[in-house]
Design an enzyme around this catalytic site. Structure first.
Site, PDB file in Angstrom:
ATOM      1  N   MET A 161     156.217  24.909  15.219  1.00 16.37           N
ATOM      2  CA  MET A 161     155.824  26.254  14.791  1.00 16.37           C
ATOM      3  C   MET A 161     154.557  26.624  15.533  1.00 16.37           C
ATOM      4  O   MET A 161     153.761  25.748  15.916  1.00 16.37           O
ATOM      5  CB  MET A 161     155.586  26.319  13.289  1.00 16.37           C
ATOM      6  CG  MET A 161     156.833  26.286  12.445  1.00 16.37           C
ATOM      7  SD  MET A 161     156.455  26.529  10.685  1.00 16.37           S
ATOM      8  CE  MET A 161     158.099  26.632  10.010  1.00 16.37           C
ATOM      9  N   HIS A 169     148.418  27.048  12.495  1.00 15.88           N
ATOM     10  CA  HIS A 169     149.452  26.119  12.036  1.00 15.88           C
ATOM     11  C   HIS A 169     150.413  25.789  13.170  1.00 15.88           C
ATOM     12  O   HIS A 169     150.984  26.678  13.802  1.00 15.88           O
ATOM     13  CB  HIS A 169     150.251  26.713  10.878  1.00 15.88           C
ATOM     14  CG  HIS A 169     151.362  25.809  10.405  1.00 15.88           C
ATOM     15  ND1 HIS A 169     151.135  24.625   9.739  1.00 15.88           N
ATOM     16  CD2 HIS A 169     152.707  25.915  10.526  1.00 15.88           C
ATOM     17  CE1 HIS A 169     152.290  24.044   9.459  1.00 15.88           C
ATOM     18  NE2 HIS A 169     153.267  24.798   9.937  1.00 15.88           N
ATOM     19  N   GLN A 173     155.991  28.725  -2.293  1.00 18.03           N
ATOM     20  CA  GLN A 173     156.938  27.927  -1.515  1.00 18.03           C
ATOM     21  C   GLN A 173     156.248  26.634  -1.078  1.00 18.03           C
ATOM     22  O   GLN A 173     155.140  26.680  -0.536  1.00 18.03           O
ATOM     23  CB  GLN A 173     157.411  28.690  -0.276  1.00 18.03           C
ATOM     24  CG  GLN A 173     158.401  27.913   0.578  1.00 18.03           C
ATOM     25  CD  GLN A 173     158.640  28.556   1.935  1.00 18.03           C
ATOM     26  OE1 GLN A 173     157.752  28.580   2.788  1.00 18.03           O
ATOM     27  NE2 GLN A 173     159.835  29.112   2.122  1.00 18.03           N
ATOM     28  N   HIS A 177     153.102  22.078  14.261  1.00 15.21           N
ATOM     29  CA  HIS A 177     153.465  20.718  13.892  1.00 15.21           C
ATOM     30  C   HIS A 177     152.765  19.763  14.865  1.00 15.21           C
ATOM     31  O   HIS A 177     151.632  20.028  15.260  1.00 15.21           O
ATOM     32  CB  HIS A 177     154.978  20.571  13.874  1.00 15.21           C
ATOM     33  CG  HIS A 177     155.639  21.411  12.820  1.00 15.21           C
ATOM     34  ND1 HIS A 177     156.991  21.623  12.746  1.00 15.21           N
ATOM     35  CD2 HIS A 177     155.109  22.128  11.790  1.00 15.21           C
ATOM     36  CE1 HIS A 177     157.274  22.399  11.726  1.00 15.21           C
ATOM     37  NE2 HIS A 177     156.146  22.731  11.127  1.00 15.21           N
ATOM     38  N   HIS A 208     156.994  23.033   1.188  1.00 13.54           N
ATOM     39  CA  HIS A 208     157.842  22.257   2.085  1.00 13.54           C
ATOM     40  C   HIS A 208     157.605  20.781   1.793  1.00 13.54           C
ATOM     41  O   HIS A 208     156.505  20.272   1.983  1.00 13.54           O
ATOM     42  CB  HIS A 208     157.492  22.590   3.535  1.00 13.54           C
ATOM     43  CG  HIS A 208     158.198  21.736   4.542  1.00 13.54           C
ATOM     44  ND1 HIS A 208     157.736  21.600   5.840  1.00 13.54           N
ATOM     45  CD2 HIS A 208     159.326  20.980   4.465  1.00 13.54           C
ATOM     46  CE1 HIS A 208     158.542  20.795   6.506  1.00 13.54           C
ATOM     47  NE2 HIS A 208     159.510  20.399   5.696  1.00 13.54           N
ATOM     48  N   HIS A 268     154.064  18.987   2.656  1.00 16.90           N
ATOM     49  CA  HIS A 268     153.778  19.224   4.075  1.00 16.90           C
ATOM     50  C   HIS A 268     152.969  20.501   4.230  1.00 16.90           C
ATOM     51  O   HIS A 268     151.964  20.533   4.941  1.00 16.90           O
ATOM     52  CB  HIS A 268     155.079  19.321   4.867  1.00 16.90           C
ATOM     53  CG  HIS A 268     154.880  19.577   6.329  1.00 16.90           C
ATOM     54  ND1 HIS A 268     154.795  20.858   6.871  1.00 16.90           N
ATOM     55  CD2 HIS A 268     154.724  18.727   7.372  1.00 16.90           C
ATOM     56  CE1 HIS A 268     154.617  20.771   8.172  1.00 16.90           C
ATOM     57  NE2 HIS A 268     154.566  19.495   8.509  1.00 16.90           N
ATOM     58  N   HIS A 269     153.407  21.584   3.589  1.00 15.20           N
ATOM     59  CA  HIS A 269     152.592  22.803   3.542  1.00 15.20           C
ATOM     60  C   HIS A 269     153.053  23.683   2.390  1.00 15.20           C
ATOM     61  O   HIS A 269     154.143  23.483   1.828  1.00 15.20           O
ATOM     62  CB  HIS A 269     152.621  23.576   4.872  1.00 15.20           C
ATOM     63  CG  HIS A 269     153.920  24.243   5.190  1.00 15.20           C
ATOM     64  ND1 HIS A 269     154.851  23.701   6.043  1.00 15.20           N
ATOM     65  CD2 HIS A 269     154.439  25.428   4.792  1.00 15.20           C
ATOM     66  CE1 HIS A 269     155.888  24.511   6.161  1.00 15.20           C
ATOM     67  NE2 HIS A 269     155.661  25.573   5.400  1.00 15.20           N
TER      68      HIS A 269
END
Length: 342
Positions: free
Chosen positions: A295, A218, A149, A220, A151, A72-73
């Site tokens: 977000m 960014h 990281q 959603h 997601h 997703h990111h």
């Protein structure tokens, strides 16, 4: 060179030599997930790499090795201390865990000295920094670890694993312009069946001159327009808004060149707005990490000349219904421009 539970940066294998505009030798370092298995929806995983402590390195580019149907990111953090030194861990600190029985350790990406270095989503392309610009890591800096990281929004099928990640383009040649990233973010709640503005603004309080060169947006699914500004105030108290960047956040979420590269100095303010459209949604939407949440982020990448980047890394507000530009002593607010793609 001994490391526990992780690779060391620079790795002594798989070097690929390229050329930065300065014609210094640039190498590629692969920072990838170690064949992880996302065993549930909305899982955040982190994996670290230790920077050798006797050298400085300068990251001058980022080449994604991921696709949006898998990740997703991605976020890349520089840390003084990582959340853990495990090979990988559950770093969805804001998410409600559905697997308390999981054997994965749960920790934030960084426990100390967190810096956002890069962010990726929606099949964004490679980013190469301008000439003589680099993120300094290692000796002489607070960044002793780099943490990736990712997601994963969907559980993987059985026995399917993932090694998505990034190639870091770096050089040992000192760069005269050191890069930094400021993340402008907003909290709050979006009411149902409305168009809502999520806004943030912060003053630059450090005696530094920063030169913006790239931005990224960014959200959603509810995001329609994300815009970012620098604001200077003249002697008469009039605010002058300079548009740094504006974009539909549902397009490729890569770093784009800023609209205005004028330097930003002490006393100026940075501001961002996300225009959120929930007219087709019958429930409130809170800020959070999952696809059911929202977000509002505007990333500003900048450099300083013969100086160190800002100590300030984040500019956040509570967001709606508690915070709006209009109640923060700002004037000449460009309402139409900030929420329109025109």
């Amino acid at each position: 060179m001994a490391c526990i539970h992780m690779l060391c940066f620079p790795i002594l294998l798989t070097f690929v030599f390229i050329f930065h505009p300065t014609y210094c030798e640039v190498k590629k370092f692969p920072l990838m997930m170690p064949n992880v298995y996302p065993d549930r929806d909305e899982l955040y995983l982190c994996t670290p790499v230790r920077v050798v402590n006797d050298k400085s390195f300068y990251i001058v580019g980022f080449e994604p090795n991921a696709t949006m149907n898998v990740a997703h990111h991605m976020l890349l953090f520089g840390c003084k201390t990582p959340g853990t030194t495990d090979e990988y861990w559950d770093c969805g600190e804001m998410a409600i865990s559905e697997s308390d029985s999981s054997t994965l350790k749960k920790a934030r990406p960084c426990t100390d000295g967190s810096h956002v270095l890069y962010a990726w989503a929606r099949n964004a392309k490679t980013l190469e920094l301008p000439e003589d610009v680099g993120f300094q890591v290692g000796k002489g800096t607070e960044i002793q670890y780099i943490v990736l990281q990712i997601h994963y929004s969907k559980k993987f099928p059985d026995k399917v694993t993932d090694n998505s990640g990034l190639f870091l383009m770096y050089t040992e040649e000192p760069q005269s312009k050191l890069a930094g990233v400021l993340l402008l973010g907003v909290g709050g709640i979006i009411p149902p069946r409305t168009v809502t503005y999520m806004e943030t603004a912060c003053a630059i309080e450090e005696d530094k001159m920063i030169y913006p060169f790239a931005y990224r947006t960014h959200t959603h699914s509810l995001g329609r327009v994300v815009s970012g500004y620098s604001i200077s105030r003249d002697r008469r108290g009039q605010d002058h808004w300079r548009l740094l960047g504006k974009r539909d956040p549902l397009t490729a979420q890569m770093f784009y060149p800023v609209f205005d590269r004028a330097p930003i100095i002490k006393g100026d303010r940075l501001a961002a707005r996300c225009t959120m459209d929930s007219r087709e949604r019958n429930r409130p939407t809170q800020v959070g990490p999952t696809n059911n949440d929202e977000m509002c982020n505007f990333y500003l990448m900048y450099y300083v000349e013969n100086d160190t980047p800002l100590e300030m890394k984040y500019c956040t507000t509570e967001g709606p219904p508690y915070y709006h530009w209009s109640n923060d002593n700002l004037n000449s607010i460009p309402d139409r421009e900030a929420s329109s793609l025109d």
